[in-house]
Motif scaffolding. Sequence first.
Motif, PDB file in Angstrom:
ATOM      1  N   ARG A  78      40.282  13.769 -25.481  1.00 20.26           N
ATOM      2  CA  ARG A  78      40.023  14.432 -24.193  1.00 20.26           C
ATOM      3  C   ARG A  78      39.756  15.924 -24.377  1.00 20.26           C
ATOM      4  O   ARG A  78      39.465  16.624 -23.416  1.00 20.26           O
ATOM      5  CB  ARG A  78      41.209  14.239 -23.238  1.00 20.26           C
ATOM      6  N   VAL A  79      39.849  16.424 -25.610  1.00 18.22           N
ATOM      7  CA  VAL A  79      39.579  17.833 -25.900  1.00 18.22           C
ATOM      8  C   VAL A  79      38.122  18.002 -26.318  1.00 18.22           C
ATOM      9  O   VAL A  79      37.404  18.855 -25.792  1.00 18.22           O
ATOM     10  CB  VAL A  79      40.531  18.375 -26.991  1.00 18.22           C
ATOM     11  N   CYS A  80      37.690  17.215 -27.262  1.00 16.76           N
ATOM     12  CA  CYS A  80      36.299  17.218 -27.739  1.00 16.76           C
ATOM     13  C   CYS A  80      35.739  15.827 -27.453  1.00 16.76           C
ATOM     14  O   CYS A  80      36.147  14.840 -28.074  1.00 16.76           O
ATOM     15  CB  CYS A  80      36.241  17.518 -29.238  1.00 16.76           C
ATOM     16  N   SER A  81      34.829  15.743 -26.551  1.00 15.35           N
ATOM     17  CA  SER A  81      34.307  14.457 -26.082  1.00 15.35           C
ATOM     18  C   SER A  81      33.735  13.607 -27.217  1.00 15.35           C
ATOM     19  O   SER A  81      32.964  14.085 -28.054  1.00 15.35           O
ATOM     20  CB  SER A  81      33.215  14.716 -25.043  1.00 15.35           C
ATOM     21  N   TYR A  82      34.114  12.344 -27.218  1.00 13.39           N
ATOM     22  CA  TYR A  82      33.583  11.383 -28.192  1.00 13.39           C
ATOM     23  C   TYR A  82      32.063  11.297 -28.087  1.00 13.39           C
ATOM     24  O   TYR A  82      31.374  11.070 -29.076  1.00 13.39           O
ATOM     25  CB  TYR A  82      34.231  10.016 -27.969  1.00 13.39           C
ATOM     26  N   ARG A  83      31.547  11.516 -26.896  1.00 13.63           N
ATOM     27  CA  ARG A  83      30.101  11.502 -26.669  1.00 13.63           C
ATOM     28  C   ARG A  83      29.391  12.469 -27.623  1.00 13.63           C
ATOM     29  O   ARG A  83      28.302  12.197 -28.101  1.00 13.63           O
ATOM     30  CB  ARG A  83      29.812  11.860 -25.204  1.00 13.63           C
ATOM     31  N   MET A  84      30.029  13.614 -27.910  1.00 12.41           N
ATOM     32  CA  MET A  84      29.425  14.590 -28.827  1.00 12.41           C
ATOM     33  C   MET A  84      29.326  14.035 -30.252  1.00 12.41           C
ATOM     34  O   MET A  84      28.351  14.293 -30.945  1.00 12.41           O
ATOM     35  CB  MET A  84      30.205  15.894 -28.826  1.00 12.41           C
ATOM     36  N   ALA A  85      30.319  13.287 -30.667  1.00 16.26           N
ATOM     37  CA  ALA A  85      30.270  12.670 -32.001  1.00 16.26           C
ATOM     38  C   ALA A  85      29.126  11.655 -32.066  1.00 16.26           C
ATOM     39  O   ALA A  85      28.394  11.589 -33.055  1.00 16.26           O
ATOM     40  CB  ALA A  85      31.606  11.999 -32.319  1.00 16.26           C
ATOM     41  N   GLN A  86      28.970  10.881 -31.016  1.00 13.39           N
ATOM     42  CA  GLN A  86      27.871   9.914 -30.958  1.00 13.39           C
ATOM     43  C   GLN A  86      26.518  10.630 -30.966  1.00 13.39           C
ATOM     44  O   GLN A  86      25.583  10.188 -31.629  1.00 13.39           O
ATOM     45  CB  GLN A  86      28.002   9.037 -29.713  1.00 13.39           C
ATOM     46  N   GLN A  87      26.436  11.727 -30.231  1.00  9.97           N
ATOM     47  CA  GLN A  87      25.197  12.507 -30.202  1.00  9.97           C
ATOM     48  C   GLN A  87      24.890  13.067 -31.589  1.00  9.97           C
ATOM     49  O   GLN A  87      23.745  13.021 -32.040  1.00  9.97           O
ATOM     50  CB  GLN A  87      25.314  13.639 -29.184  1.00  9.97           C
ATOM     51  N   ALA A  88      25.900  13.587 -32.262  1.00 11.98           N
ATOM     52  CA  ALA A  88      25.703  14.111 -33.624  1.00 11.98           C
ATOM     53  C   ALA A  88      25.203  13.007 -34.540  1.00 11.98           C
ATOM     54  O   ALA A  88      24.233  13.199 -35.295  1.00 11.98           O
ATOM     55  CB  ALA A  88      27.002  14.707 -34.160  1.00 11.98           C
ATOM     56  N   GLU A  89      25.844  11.855 -34.483  1.00 13.15           N
ATOM     57  CA  GLU A  89      25.425  10.728 -35.325  1.00 13.15           C
ATOM     58  C   GLU A  89      23.953  10.392 -35.077  1.00 13.15           C
ATOM     59  O   GLU A  89      23.159  10.289 -36.022  1.00 13.15           O
ATOM     60  CB  GLU A  89      26.301   9.511 -35.037  1.00 13.15           C
ATOM     61  N   ASN A  90      23.583  10.227 -33.833  1.00 14.97           N
ATOM     62  CA  ASN A  90      22.208   9.826 -33.504  1.00 14.97           C
ATOM     63  C   ASN A  90      21.182  10.892 -33.886  1.00 14.97           C
ATOM     64  O   ASN A  90      20.155  10.584 -34.494  1.00 14.97           O
ATOM     65  CB  ASN A  90      22.101   9.490 -32.017  1.00 14.97           C
ATOM     66  N   MET A  91      21.455  12.135 -33.528  1.00 16.94           N
ATOM     67  CA  MET A  91      20.480  13.198 -33.786  1.00 16.94           C
ATOM     68  C   MET A  91      20.326  13.486 -35.279  1.00 16.94           C
ATOM     69  O   MET A  91      19.216  13.733 -35.755  1.00 16.94           O
ATOM     70  CB  MET A  91      20.866  14.467 -33.026  1.00 16.94           C
ATOM     71  N   LYS A  95      17.014  12.776 -38.145  1.00 12.69           N
ATOM     72  CA  LYS A  95      16.485  13.777 -39.087  1.00 12.69           C
ATOM     73  C   LYS A  95      16.672  13.335 -40.540  1.00 12.69           C
ATOM     74  O   LYS A  95      16.546  14.125 -41.464  1.00 12.69           O
ATOM     75  CB  LYS A  95      17.159  15.131 -38.857  1.00 12.69           C
ATOM     76  N   VAL A  96      16.964  12.062 -40.746  1.00  8.54           N
ATOM     77  CA  VAL A  96      17.077  11.424 -42.064  1.00  8.54           C
ATOM     78  C   VAL A  96      18.271  11.956 -42.868  1.00  8.54           C
ATOM     79  O   VAL A  96      18.212  12.098 -44.082  1.00  8.54           O
ATOM     80  CB  VAL A  96      15.755  11.514 -42.873  1.00  8.54           C
ATOM     81  N   ALA A  97      19.343  12.235 -42.175  1.00 10.39           N
ATOM     82  CA  ALA A  97      20.601  12.552 -42.850  1.00 10.39           C
ATOM     83  C   ALA A  97      21.365  11.245 -43.038  1.00 10.39           C
ATOM     84  O   ALA A  97      21.167  10.281 -42.283  1.00 10.39           O
ATOM     85  CB  ALA A  97      21.433  13.516 -41.998  1.00 10.39           C
ATOM     86  N   ALA A  98      22.228  11.211 -44.038  1.00 15.79           N
ATOM     87  CA  ALA A  98      23.140  10.084 -44.198  1.00 15.79           C
ATOM     88  C   ALA A  98      24.319  10.370 -43.281  1.00 15.79           C
ATOM     89  O   ALA A  98      24.971  11.406 -43.407  1.00 15.79           O
ATOM     90  CB  ALA A  98      23.606   9.981 -45.646  1.00 15.79           C
ATOM     91  N   VAL A  99      24.571   9.476 -42.336  1.00 22.36           N
ATOM     92  CA  VAL A  99      25.608   9.728 -41.335  1.00 22.36           C
ATOM     93  C   VAL A  99      26.417   8.464 -41.095  1.00 22.36           C
ATOM     94  O   VAL A  99      25.849   7.374 -40.990  1.00 22.36           O
ATOM     95  CB  VAL A  99      25.003  10.175 -39.981  1.00 22.36           C
ATOM     96  N   THR A 100      27.723   8.624 -41.009  1.00 22.15           N
ATOM     97  CA  THR A 100      28.575   7.546 -40.532  1.00 22.15           C
ATOM     98  C   THR A 100      29.572   8.135 -39.556  1.00 22.15           C
ATOM     99  O   THR A 100      30.008   9.279 -39.715  1.00 22.15           O
ATOM    100  CB  THR A 100      29.279   6.809 -41.698  1.00 22.15           C
ATOM    101  N   LEU A 101      29.875   7.369 -38.529  1.00 20.95           N
ATOM    102  CA  LEU A 101      30.851   7.768 -37.524  1.00 20.95           C
ATOM    103  C   LEU A 101      32.004   6.784 -37.593  1.00 20.95           C
ATOM    104  O   LEU A 101      31.824   5.587 -37.358  1.00 20.95           O
ATOM    105  CB  LEU A 101      30.222   7.772 -36.128  1.00 20.95           C
ATOM    106  N   LYS A 102      33.179   7.277 -37.955  1.00 20.27           N
ATOM    107  CA  LYS A 102      34.376   6.446 -38.042  1.00 20.27           C
ATOM    108  C   LYS A 102      35.334   6.860 -36.933  1.00 20.27           C
ATOM    109  O   LYS A 102      35.498   8.049 -36.651  1.00 20.27           O
ATOM    110  CB  LYS A 102      35.061   6.603 -39.399  1.00 20.27           C
TER     111      LYS A 102
END
Length: 150
Positions: A78-91, A95-102
């Motif tokens: 509730r401090v840093c929205s999970y939505r931001m993590a999802q946005q980071a993963e997608n964006m 850009k062809v970065a290796a990304v995983t969201l755990k």
Amino acid sequence: FVEAVIKDVRSKHKVDDRCVFTLSWSSGGPAAYAISLAENSPVTGSFVAMSVFRPDQLPSLDRAKGHAYYIYHSPDDRVCSYRMAQQAENMLKEKVAAVTLKTYPGGHGWKGGDIFGSIRTGIEWLERQHGDQAPSAGGGRKTLFSQPSP
């Protein structure tokens, strides 16, 4: 600052340039994203936990190509929205970065369970993104840490 720290560590220790990682959380995340996106950044991997992601305040995401991002976030945060993590993963993936969201349960912060094991898992994932020749856990790598400002 990060480049100066890396230079200092290199003057005292052997560093595998493929495995120069940051570990950041909460308000330290934007700094980790920024250094990863800096022109000619020496950082090759970023473990970003429970952090905000504000792409409009970062250098061009085009520089994410070839970088590895391990994003660790609680859907209950509730401090840093999970939505931001999802946005980071997608964006960043765009850009062809290796990304995983755990994910982990419990909200903002290093919550219960095997915290150090979770960090080890993230660092090992970052190492695997840089090939079979990357050092295994404890094998001479240096991990630099960024923390949220007070």
